[in-house]
Design an enzyme around this catalytic site. Structure first.
Site, PDB file in Angstrom:
ATOM      1  N   LYS A 218       8.519  -1.297   4.920  1.00  0.00           N
ATOM      2  CA  LYS A 218       9.676  -0.503   5.265  1.00  0.00           C
ATOM      3  C   LYS A 218       9.249   0.738   6.033  1.00  0.00           C
ATOM      4  O   LYS A 218      10.072   1.459   6.576  1.00  0.00           O
ATOM      5  CB  LYS A 218      10.417  -0.066   3.993  1.00  0.00           C
ATOM      6  CG  LYS A 218      10.862  -1.210   3.126  1.00  0.00           C
ATOM      7  CD  LYS A 218      11.385  -0.679   1.778  1.00  0.00           C
ATOM      8  CE  LYS A 218      11.656  -1.837   0.843  1.00  0.00           C
ATOM      9  NZ  LYS A 218      11.827  -1.379  -0.532  1.00  0.00           N
TER      10      LYS A 218
ATOM     11  N   ASP B 193       4.071   2.484  10.667  1.00  0.00           N
ATOM     12  CA  ASP B 193       4.191   3.915  10.412  1.00  0.00           C
ATOM     13  C   ASP B 193       2.868   4.637  10.618  1.00  0.00           C
ATOM     14  O   ASP B 193       2.809   5.674  11.268  1.00  0.00           O
ATOM     15  CB  ASP B 193       4.752   4.183   9.001  1.00  0.00           C
ATOM     16  CG  ASP B 193       4.032   3.433   7.892  1.00  0.00           C
ATOM     17  OD1 ASP B 193       3.059   2.688   8.174  1.00  0.00           O
ATOM     18  OD2 ASP B 193       4.428   3.575   6.722  1.00  0.00           O
TER      19      ASP B 193
ATOM     20  N   ASP C 208      -4.284   3.496   8.937  1.00  0.00           N
ATOM     21  CA  ASP C 208      -5.170   4.095   7.938  1.00  0.00           C
ATOM     22  C   ASP C 208      -6.495   3.335   7.929  1.00  0.00           C
ATOM     23  O   ASP C 208      -7.366   3.621   8.749  1.00  0.00           O
ATOM     24  CB  ASP C 208      -4.449   4.085   6.581  1.00  0.00           C
ATOM     25  CG  ASP C 208      -5.259   4.735   5.480  1.00  0.00           C
ATOM     26  OD1 ASP C 208      -6.181   5.509   5.786  1.00  0.00           O
ATOM     27  OD2 ASP C 208      -4.971   4.478   4.301  1.00  0.00           O
TER      28      ASP C 208
ATOM     29  N   LYS D  57      -4.700   8.118  11.097  1.00  0.00           N
ATOM     30  CA  LYS D  57      -5.607   9.000  10.353  1.00  0.00           C
ATOM     31  C   LYS D  57      -6.957   9.046  11.025  1.00  0.00           C
ATOM     32  O   LYS D  57      -7.487   8.018  11.465  1.00  0.00           O
ATOM     33  CB  LYS D  57      -5.754   8.507   8.913  1.00  0.00           C
ATOM     34  CG  LYS D  57      -4.546   8.812   8.088  1.00  0.00           C
ATOM     35  CD  LYS D  57      -4.791   8.512   6.627  1.00  0.00           C
ATOM     36  CE  LYS D  57      -3.536   8.815   5.835  1.00  0.00           C
ATOM     37  NZ  LYS D  57      -3.660   8.409   4.427  1.00  0.00           N
TER      38      LYS D  57
ATOM     39  N   PHE E 116      -2.918  12.011   2.227  1.00  0.00           N
ATOM     40  CA  PHE E 116      -1.736  11.193   1.971  1.00  0.00           C
ATOM     41  C   PHE E 116      -0.467  11.944   2.372  1.00  0.00           C
ATOM     42  O   PHE E 116      -0.216  13.049   1.894  1.00  0.00           O
ATOM     43  CB  PHE E 116      -1.672  10.805   0.490  1.00  0.00           C
ATOM     44  CG  PHE E 116      -0.590   9.807   0.214  1.00  0.00           C
ATOM     45  CD1 PHE E 116      -0.778   8.456   0.505  1.00  0.00           C
ATOM     46  CD2 PHE E 116       0.619  10.208  -0.321  1.00  0.00           C
ATOM     47  CE1 PHE E 116       0.238   7.528   0.270  1.00  0.00           C
ATOM     48  CE2 PHE E 116       1.642   9.278  -0.565  1.00  0.00           C
ATOM     49  CZ  PHE E 116       1.431   7.950  -0.271  1.00  0.00           C
TER      50      PHE E 116
ATOM     51  N   ASP F  69       6.468   6.498   2.362  1.00  0.00           N
ATOM     52  CA  ASP F  69       6.912   6.697   0.982  1.00  0.00           C
ATOM     53  C   ASP F  69       5.780   7.083   0.040  1.00  0.00           C
ATOM     54  O   ASP F  69       4.594   6.896   0.334  1.00  0.00           O
ATOM     55  CB  ASP F  69       7.526   5.406   0.446  1.00  0.00           C
ATOM     56  CG  ASP F  69       6.468   4.332   0.184  1.00  0.00           C
ATOM     57  OD1 ASP F  69       5.664   4.049   1.106  1.00  0.00           O
ATOM     58  OD2 ASP F  69       6.416   3.797  -0.932  1.00  0.00           O
TER      59      ASP F  69
HETATM   60  P1  5GP Z   1      -3.877   0.287   6.559  1.00  0.00           P
HETATM   61  O1  5GP Z   1      -3.687  -1.180   6.418  1.00  0.00           O
HETATM   62  O2  5GP Z   1      -4.134   0.766   7.951  1.00  0.00           O
HETATM   63  O3  5GP Z   1      -4.879   0.825   5.566  1.00  0.00           O
HETATM   64  O4  5GP Z   1      -2.587   0.988   6.022  1.00  0.00           O
HETATM   65  C1  5GP Z   1      -1.390   0.851   6.566  1.00  0.00           C
HETATM   66  C2  5GP Z   1      -0.316   1.058   5.524  1.00  0.00           C
HETATM   67  O5  5GP Z   1      -0.747   1.846   4.408  1.00  0.00           O
HETATM   68  C3  5GP Z   1       0.797   1.840   6.149  1.00  0.00           C
HETATM   69  O6  5GP Z   1       1.722   0.973   6.764  1.00  0.00           O
HETATM   70  C4  5GP Z   1       1.368   2.576   4.982  1.00  0.00           C
HETATM   71  O7  5GP Z   1       2.347   1.772   4.352  1.00  0.00           O
HETATM   72  C5  5GP Z   1       0.226   2.779   4.040  1.00  0.00           C
HETATM   73  N1  5GP Z   1      -0.355   4.141   4.164  1.00  0.00           N
HETATM   74  C6  5GP Z   1      -1.553   4.484   4.640  1.00  0.00           C
HETATM   75  N2  5GP Z   1      -1.743   5.809   4.609  1.00  0.00           N
HETATM   76  C7  5GP Z   1      -0.606   6.335   4.092  1.00  0.00           C
HETATM   77  C8  5GP Z   1      -0.173   7.673   3.818  1.00  0.00           C
HETATM   78  O8  5GP Z   1      -0.853   8.685   4.038  1.00  0.00           O
HETATM   79  N3  5GP Z   1       1.058   7.799   3.290  1.00  0.00           N
HETATM   80  C9  5GP Z   1       1.874   6.737   3.010  1.00  0.00           C
HETATM   81  N4  5GP Z   1       3.058   6.995   2.485  1.00  0.00           N
HETATM   82  N5  5GP Z   1       1.501   5.457   3.266  1.00  0.00           N
HETATM   83  C10 5GP Z   1       0.270   5.272   3.815  1.00  0.00           C
HETATM   84 MG    MG Z   2       3.882   1.767   2.737  1.00  0.00          MG
END
Ligand code: 5GP
Ligand code: MG
Length: 178
Positions: free
Chosen positions: A42, A99, A102, A130, A151, A158
């Site tokens: 979402k 969004d 990370d 990030k 975070f 969220d």
């Molecule tokens: P990745 O797969 O790149 O590690 O992470 C992507 C997903 O992790 C994002 O779509 C998000 O849902 C969640 N995420 C990563 N960092 C954050 C953060 O700082 N805050 C929030 N709310 N979600 C995050």
């Molecule tokens: Mg998420």
């Protein structure tokens, strides 16, 4: 809700200005024709709604659920596709919206899946990226803002399902996070 926020990182007006520029870049870069945009739910919902209304071309919008976080503030490393339906992308140019970038696992896994499903090209746009070493080596084609490795919530992001409707990106007070 404002009481739960320690710090506003990026305010609404700054986000709006940045989206104007990103929409122009996207409009300029993509070849003529109908583009398929896939919104990762979402988290990318708010970003996508505001970005796509700034892109002056015919678009097809699809959504996709990806589960990678499972509630906490740490990535679990596994990416699941819980939807029964997967968007039809064979032979299409795809713009994938998320969004935040990370660890990179989500964009890596979804991009791979889209290519497996026959997409001609997959480009990615994220509101936030990030500043860190990623588990998967992926770079988004369009990045709204580069942020420190902390975070954040708001503007779609969220904490335990909450705070997505904050109109800005911010950091929660430690007392709210458990
Ligand atoms: P990745 O797969 O790149 O590690 O992470 C992507 C997903 O992790 C994002 O779509 C998000 O849902 C969640 N995420 C990563 N960092 C954050 C953060 O700082 N805050 C929030 N709310 N979600 C995050
Ligand atoms: Mg998420």
């Amino acid at each position: 809700m404002r009481n739960d926020i320690e710090r506003v990182l990026i305010d609404e007006a700054v986000i709006g200005k940045r989206l104007d520029a990103m929409a122009q870049d996207i409009e300029r870069d993509f070849p003529r024709g109908t583009l398929v945009v896939i919104i990762l739910l979402k988290g990318a919902l708010v970003f996508a709604a505001d970005l796509l209304r700034r892109v002056p071309r015919v678009l097809e919008i699809e959504t996709l659920n990806v589960a990678s976080y499972h509630g906490g503030t740490e990535s679990t490393g596994k990416v699941d596709f819980p939807d029964r339906h997967f968007p039809e992308v064979k032979g299409r140019h795809v713009l994938l919206l998320d969004d935040i970038l990370d660890t990179g696992r989500t964009l890596h896994a979804v991009t791979q899946r889209l290519i497996d499903e026959g997409a001609v090209a997959v480009h990615t746009a994220v509101l936030l990226a990030k500043d860190k070493i990623r588990a998967e080596e992926v770079a988004a084609d369009y990045v709204g803002f580069q942020i420190d490795d902390e975070f954040v919530v708001g503007y779609g992001l969220d904490y335990q399902g909450l705070y997505r409707n904050l109109p800005y990106v911010g950091v929660l007070k430690p007392s709210v996070v458990h």
